[in-house]
Scaffold this active site. Structure first.
Site: not given
Ligand code: NAD
Length: 420
Positions: A110, A222, A224, A227
């Protein structure tokens, strides 16, 4: 996220505690435990970046290569103001168990940069992306260590990093990074792969628990990449009714069901779910405690702690975020009979399609989206049922069962290599 005084919220301490519990149940020998509860290699770098105002800012960056016994280390790159070496260590450990639980020929790693991309211009982000590759590029490579997008990074950032890497080595190497734009060797279906994989395991969990998805209600924390796509695909593919969603700025609720397409468009346009006129605003702290069938934490670590675990009303917690539930909260959820689909199983769809992206890069031949979805569904469904069966036969929670499968696979690879 929320805190309690008595509970450690250090993500790496949590990852080690989870590992220790499963290693004990497996009867893992001491040398394997010592090797597998620590990262094999860590890099900490400083990255000077010329900002638009002419000043230079120096950012801290990290890359952790946790274990490469099963293949090159693989894992996303997170840009977040709270990023520390311990969050990156924890996320690298979870990547190791993730690639193993879905049986990909990859290890776990990571990366992270401590920064706030929400306050940076596109030019500043590009210079940071290129600076990160100049700092850690020599330890990356399709056969060494392969980054991908994570929190606050995206396919454009992957494109800049690919370009910097290829400029440094003087050759094309699309397999050095995944989550690339399609035009630069990305895979069909990578954009929503994490969420789609999560939707496939929710489908299987609903079948096992006798929940009819067409009448099931869901709250998503979430909004992003993960979510928002979980909300969209959950409603489109499974027919779930999304009643609440939140992001870092606030939460919205509509008891009759949110028009998720309209919410996604609103969020894309304004940068937040807040102010969406198809729902009321609500206190985001209460979102995971709503009377729904499924909650989907898809933001950051420590969303479910000892403080709120007793108030969760859902039957299923589908962890699409990494590390959303603390061990103390896990015990409460298990005791209360709430079915937790653990993070490194539930969100393995992203790395699965990243792996398929690398395979396509190696062949220089690209599949249609149907082929990607078929392969993703098969791998997620088979892995989910393997974990569920162990959960039933050993009478352990789903997270422990997933750990037991993964640790056994990684320890076996280490043993075969003669490391332990
Ligand atoms: P992203 O940056 O696209 O979105 C993150 C989202 O979380 C945003 O909507 C942000 O506003 C929200 N957020 C941040 N802090 C917050 C809080 N305190 N309360 C509520 N919402 C909050 O990131 P992502 O890629 O969607 O990742 C989200 C999660 O999924 C992370 O834990 C990441 O490690 C995990 N993840 C992502 C992937 C991937 O392919 N992108 C794969 C596996 C796991």
């Amino acid at each position: 996220m929320s805190d309690t005084k008595s509970e450690s919220l250090n993500p790496f301490a949590i990852a080690q505690r989870q590992f220790d519990g499963a290693a004990e149940l497996l009867g893992l020998d001491v040398s394997a435990r010592l090797l597998l509860r620590e990262p094999m290699r860590e890099f900490a770098v400083t990255i000077p970046v010329r900002m638009d105002d002419g000043n230079t800012r120096v950012f801290k960056g990290y890359r952790v290569q946790y274990n490469n016994s099963r293949g090159p280390t693989k894992g996303g790159l997170r840009w977040h103001p709270d990023e520390t070496i311990d969050t990156v260590r924890a996320l690298a450990a979870w990547m190791t168990w993730k690639t193993a639980v879905v049986d990909l020929p990859l290890g776990g790693g990571k990366g992270g940069v401590t920064c706030n991309p929400l306050e940076m211009t596109e030019g500043e982000k590009e210079r940071l992306a290129r600076g990160y590759i100049r700092a850690v590029g020599r330890v990356l490579g399709a056969t060494r260590d392969i980054p991908a997008p994570d929190v606050y990074t995206n396919s454009q950032i992957m494109a800049w990093m690919l370009d910097e890497y290829e400029t440094l080595v003087g050759e094309t190497h699309p397999g050095v990074i995944t989550g690339k734009p399609l035009q630069l060797g990305g895979s069909q279906g990578r954009g929503d792969a994490t969420a789609r994989g999560g939707v496939y395991v929710m489908r299987e969990a609903c079948k096992l628990l006798g929940i009819d998805p067409s009448t099931a209600r869901v709250a998503v924390q979430g909004f992003g990449k993960v979510g928002s796509n979980a909300a969209l695909l959950g409603s489109k593919v499974l027919g779930l009714t999304v009643v609440a969603a939140c992001d870092v700025n606030g939460a919205v609720i509509n008891e009759d069901g949110i028009d998720v397409d309209a919410l996604a468009q609103h969020s894309l346009r304004t940068g937040s779910v807040v102010g969406f006129d198809g729902a009321e605003s609500m206190d985001p702290d209460g979102l995971l405690e709503l009377p729904v069938d499924i909650v989907v934490p898809a933001a950051l670590e420590n969303a479910i702690t000892a403080r709120n675990a007793g108030k969760i009303q859902a039957k299923i917690v589908c962890e699409l975020a990494n590390g959303p539930t603390t061990p103390d909260a896990d015990a409460v959820l298990h005791e209360r009979g709430i079915y937790v689909i653990p993070d490194f199983l539930a969100n393995a769809g992203g790395v699965t399609v990243s792996y398929l992206e690398q395979v396509q890069n190696a062949y220089n031949y690209y599949w249609d989206v149907k082929e990607v979805h078929t392969q993703l569904d098969r791998r997620m469904t088979e892995s989910f049922h393997a974990v569920h069966e162990l959960h039933e036969s050993r009478k352990v929670d789903m997270r422990t069962a997933a750990y037991m499968i993964s640790i056994d696979r990684v320890a076996t690879a280490c043993r075969l290599r003669g490391w332990i």
